[in-house]
Write a protein that holds these residues in place. Structure first.
Motif, PDB file in Angstrom:
ATOM      1  N   SER A  11      -5.620   7.724  -5.054  1.00 24.22           N
ATOM      2  CA  SER A  11      -4.701   6.655  -4.649  1.00 24.22           C
ATOM      3  C   SER A  11      -3.860   7.127  -3.474  1.00 24.22           C
ATOM      4  N   HIS A  12      -3.528   6.192  -2.599  1.00 25.12           N
ATOM      5  CA  HIS A  12      -2.639   6.466  -1.467  1.00 25.12           C
ATOM      6  C   HIS A  12      -1.757   5.249  -1.237  1.00 25.12           C
ATOM      7  N   ALA A  13      -0.508   5.501  -0.880  1.00 24.07           N
ATOM      8  CA  ALA A  13       0.405   4.416  -0.539  1.00 24.07           C
ATOM      9  C   ALA A  13       0.163   3.975   0.900  1.00 24.07           C
ATOM     10  N   PHE A  14       0.420   2.702   1.154  1.00 23.77           N
ATOM     11  CA  PHE A  14       0.327   2.199   2.520  1.00 23.77           C
ATOM     12  C   PHE A  14       1.532   2.670   3.330  1.00 23.77           C
ATOM     13  N   LYS A  15       1.304   2.860   4.629  1.00 23.68           N
ATOM     14  CA  LYS A  15       2.351   3.372   5.513  1.00 23.68           C
ATOM     15  C   LYS A  15       2.224   2.714   6.885  1.00 23.68           C
ATOM     16  N   PRO A  16       3.321   2.203   7.422  1.00 21.41           N
ATOM     17  CA  PRO A  16       3.257   1.598   8.759  1.00 21.41           C
ATOM     18  C   PRO A  16       2.978   2.654   9.825  1.00 21.41           C
ATOM     19  N   THR A  99     -15.094   1.170  -7.181  1.00 27.91           N
ATOM     20  CA  THR A  99     -14.192   0.023  -7.268  1.00 27.91           C
ATOM     21  C   THR A  99     -12.903   0.348  -6.536  1.00 27.91           C
ATOM     22  N   LEU A 100     -12.534  -0.502  -5.601  1.00 23.63           N
ATOM     23  CA  LEU A 100     -11.254  -0.394  -4.907  1.00 23.63           C
ATOM     24  C   LEU A 100     -10.260  -1.334  -5.574  1.00 23.63           C
ATOM     25  N   VAL A 101      -9.032  -0.875  -5.729  1.00 24.26           N
ATOM     26  CA  VAL A 101      -7.962  -1.700  -6.299  1.00 24.26           C
ATOM     27  C   VAL A 101      -6.842  -1.755  -5.271  1.00 24.26           C
ATOM     28  N   LEU A 102      -6.650  -2.919  -4.658  1.00 23.66           N
ATOM     29  CA  LEU A 102      -5.615  -3.081  -3.628  1.00 23.66           C
ATOM     30  C   LEU A 102      -5.344  -4.558  -3.407  1.00 23.66           C
ATOM     31  N   ALA A 103      -4.120  -4.858  -2.999  1.00 22.06           N
ATOM     32  CA  ALA A 103      -3.744  -6.253  -2.767  1.00 22.06           C
ATOM     33  C   ALA A 103      -4.265  -6.764  -1.434  1.00 22.06           C
ATOM     34  N   ALA A 104      -4.285  -5.889  -0.443  1.00 23.47           N
ATOM     35  CA  ALA A 104      -4.760  -6.242   0.908  1.00 23.47           C
ATOM     36  C   ALA A 104      -5.118  -4.950   1.619  1.00 23.47           C
ATOM     37  N   PRO A 105      -6.042  -5.046   2.566  1.00 22.98           N
ATOM     38  CA  PRO A 105      -6.769  -6.219   3.055  1.00 22.98           C
ATOM     39  C   PRO A 105      -7.885  -6.635   2.087  1.00 22.98           C
ATOM     40  N   LYS A 106      -8.440  -7.797   2.326  1.00 21.77           N
ATOM     41  CA  LYS A 106      -9.553  -8.277   1.522  1.00 21.77           C
ATOM     42  C   LYS A 106     -10.811  -7.472   1.845  1.00 21.77           C
ATOM     43  N   ILE A 107     -11.436  -6.941   0.819  1.00 25.74           N
ATOM     44  CA  ILE A 107     -12.613  -6.095   1.017  1.00 25.74           C
ATOM     45  C   ILE A 107     -13.902  -6.909   1.044  1.00 25.74           C
ATOM     46  N   ALA A 133     -14.181  -4.684  -5.332  1.00 30.12           N
ATOM     47  CA  ALA A 133     -12.739  -4.664  -5.080  1.00 30.12           C
ATOM     48  C   ALA A 133     -12.027  -5.583  -6.068  1.00 30.12           C
ATOM     49  N   LYS A 134     -10.872  -5.124  -6.531  1.00 35.24           N
ATOM     50  CA  LYS A 134     -10.028  -5.886  -7.448  1.00 35.24           C
ATOM     51  C   LYS A 134      -8.603  -5.883  -6.923  1.00 35.24           C
ATOM     52  N   THR A 135      -7.832  -6.889  -7.323  1.00 36.65           N
ATOM     53  CA  THR A 135      -6.412  -6.898  -6.981  1.00 36.65           C
ATOM     54  C   THR A 135      -5.635  -6.250  -8.125  1.00 36.65           C
ATOM     55  N   PRO A 136      -4.499  -5.621  -7.820  1.00 37.88           N
ATOM     56  CA  PRO A 136      -3.749  -4.885  -8.846  1.00 37.88           C
ATOM     57  C   PRO A 136      -2.815  -5.766  -9.663  1.00 37.88           C
ATOM     58  N   GLU A 137      -3.336  -6.824 -10.238  1.00 38.15           N
ATOM     59  CA  GLU A 137      -2.506  -7.759 -10.986  1.00 38.15           C
ATOM     60  C   GLU A 137      -1.859  -7.068 -12.174  1.00 38.15           C
ATOM     61  N   GLY A 138      -0.547  -7.226 -12.277  1.00 39.77           N
ATOM     62  CA  GLY A 138       0.186  -6.674 -13.403  1.00 39.77           C
ATOM     63  C   GLY A 138       0.434  -5.185 -13.339  1.00 39.77           C
ATOM     64  N   ASN A 140       2.025  -3.622 -10.677  1.00 38.18           N
ATOM     65  CA  ASN A 140       3.165  -3.318  -9.809  1.00 38.18           C
ATOM     66  C   ASN A 140       2.773  -2.277  -8.759  1.00 38.18           C
ATOM     67  N   ALA A 141       1.589  -2.470  -8.170  1.00 39.58           N
ATOM     68  CA  ALA A 141       1.065  -1.501  -7.212  1.00 39.58           C
ATOM     69  C   ALA A 141       0.542  -2.205  -5.968  1.00 39.58           C
ATOM     70  N   ASP A 142       1.299  -3.196  -5.488  1.00 44.59           N
ATOM     71  CA  ASP A 142       0.837  -3.969  -4.340  1.00 44.59           C
ATOM     72  C   ASP A 142       0.847  -3.175  -3.043  1.00 44.59           C
ATOM     73  N   HIS A 143       1.576  -2.072  -3.019  1.00 41.77           N
ATOM     74  CA  HIS A 143       1.661  -1.293  -1.779  1.00 41.77           C
ATOM     75  C   HIS A 143       0.871   0.013  -1.872  1.00 41.77           C
ATOM     76  N   VAL A 144      -0.100  -0.002  -2.759  1.00 46.03           N
ATOM     77  CA  VAL A 144      -0.916   1.194  -3.004  1.00 46.03           C
ATOM     78  C   VAL A 144      -2.392   0.786  -3.011  1.00 46.03           C
ATOM     79  N   ALA A 145      -3.247   1.660  -2.506  1.00 45.15           N
ATOM     80  CA  ALA A 145      -4.698   1.481  -2.623  1.00 45.15           C
ATOM     81  C   ALA A 145      -5.237   2.542  -3.571  1.00 45.15           C
ATOM     82  N   GLN A 146      -6.042   2.123  -4.533  1.00 42.87           N
ATOM     83  CA  GLN A 146      -6.672   3.033  -5.474  1.00 42.87           C
ATOM     84  C   GLN A 146      -8.189   2.892  -5.362  1.00 42.87           C
ATOM     85  N   ALA A 147      -8.882   3.964  -5.681  1.00 47.79           N
ATOM     86  CA  ALA A 147     -10.346   3.924  -5.669  1.00 47.79           C
ATOM     87  C   ALA A 147     -10.888   4.686  -6.868  1.00 47.79           C
ATOM     88  N   HIS A 148     -11.873   4.088  -7.517  1.00 48.22           N
ATOM     89  CA  HIS A 148     -12.609   4.719  -8.612  1.00 48.22           C
ATOM     90  C   HIS A 148     -14.062   4.875  -8.166  1.00 48.22           C
TER      91      HIS A 148
END
Length: 202
Positions: A11-16, A99-107, A133-138, A140-148
């Motif tokens: 997992s990594h957090a998004f960064k501007p 499987t990628l888990v992230l709110a954006a961008p759309k994979i 790809a899945k969204t991280p519903e529930g 509380n990880a909208d600013h993080v990308a995870q990968a399995h």
């Protein structure tokens, strides 16, 4: 035939202000992924899955995050060392599922291109690579990308059937410098000769 499976997660957090790279693809997005390397969360998870399948440790064993050599490094380098490890253990890849888990961008719109790129890096056919790809519903990880990532390996009885599995990276010199001594440093063994021709790398 002897088979092995491996599982990896990262997992990594998004960064501007940094470019976004996932699965070896540069993606147009306002933010990239924070990390000591290029932050490619998908390649990191696949690397750990490959290393785990042959009990070779994890990505941190080879590439400590505090080592300045890996600052902004292409994560295909990490993948390459994992490929060397499974080849030296006498295995080859059957398939990879991720499987990628992230709110954006759309994979979804780029999943096909990502599958092609990951297959190219692993030197396997695209139909042996799963990208979901899945969204991280529930979570509380909208600013993080995870990968399995899960991998299946098969043992190759005839060593002559094993071909070099060298990830395609942009810097040939960087690849040569890594492969000639990294594995020997981790395992405490003498330097190994290259098993591939760098002229074949694009």
């Amino acid at each position: 035939m002897n088979m092995r499976i491996g599982f990896g997660w990262d997992s990594h957090a998004f960064k501007p202000g940094v470019p976004l790279k996932i699965g070896g693809l540069a993606i147009d997005h306002p933010e990239g992924l924070a990390g000591h390397s290029d932050g490619d969360v998908l390649l990191h998870a696949i690397t750990d899955a490959l290393l785990g399948a042959v009990s070779a440790g994890d990505i941190g064993s080879f590439f400590p995050p505090g080592d300045p050599r890996w600052k902004n490094a292409d994560s295909a380098i990490f993948l390459n060392v994992a490929l060397e490890e499974i080849q030296n253990a006498g295995y080859r890849i059957v398939n990879v599922d991720t499987t990628l888990v992230l709110a954006a961008p759309k994979i979804g719109p780029i999943a096909g291109d990502m599958r092609e790129r990951v297959a190219e890096l692993l030197d396997i056919k695209p139909n042996a690579v799963g990208i979901k790809a899945k969204t991280p519903e529930g979570l509380n990880a909208d600013h993080v990308a995870q990968a399995h990532a899960a991998v299946l390996l098969e043992q190759v009885e005839d060593p002559t059937q094993l071909k070099s599995m060298t990830a395609v990276i942009e810097s040939q010199k960087q690849l040569e410098d890594v492969v000639k001594d990294l594995v020997s440093q981790v395992h405490g063994t003498p330097e190994r000769k290259k098993t591939f021709d760098t002229e074949d790398i694009t």
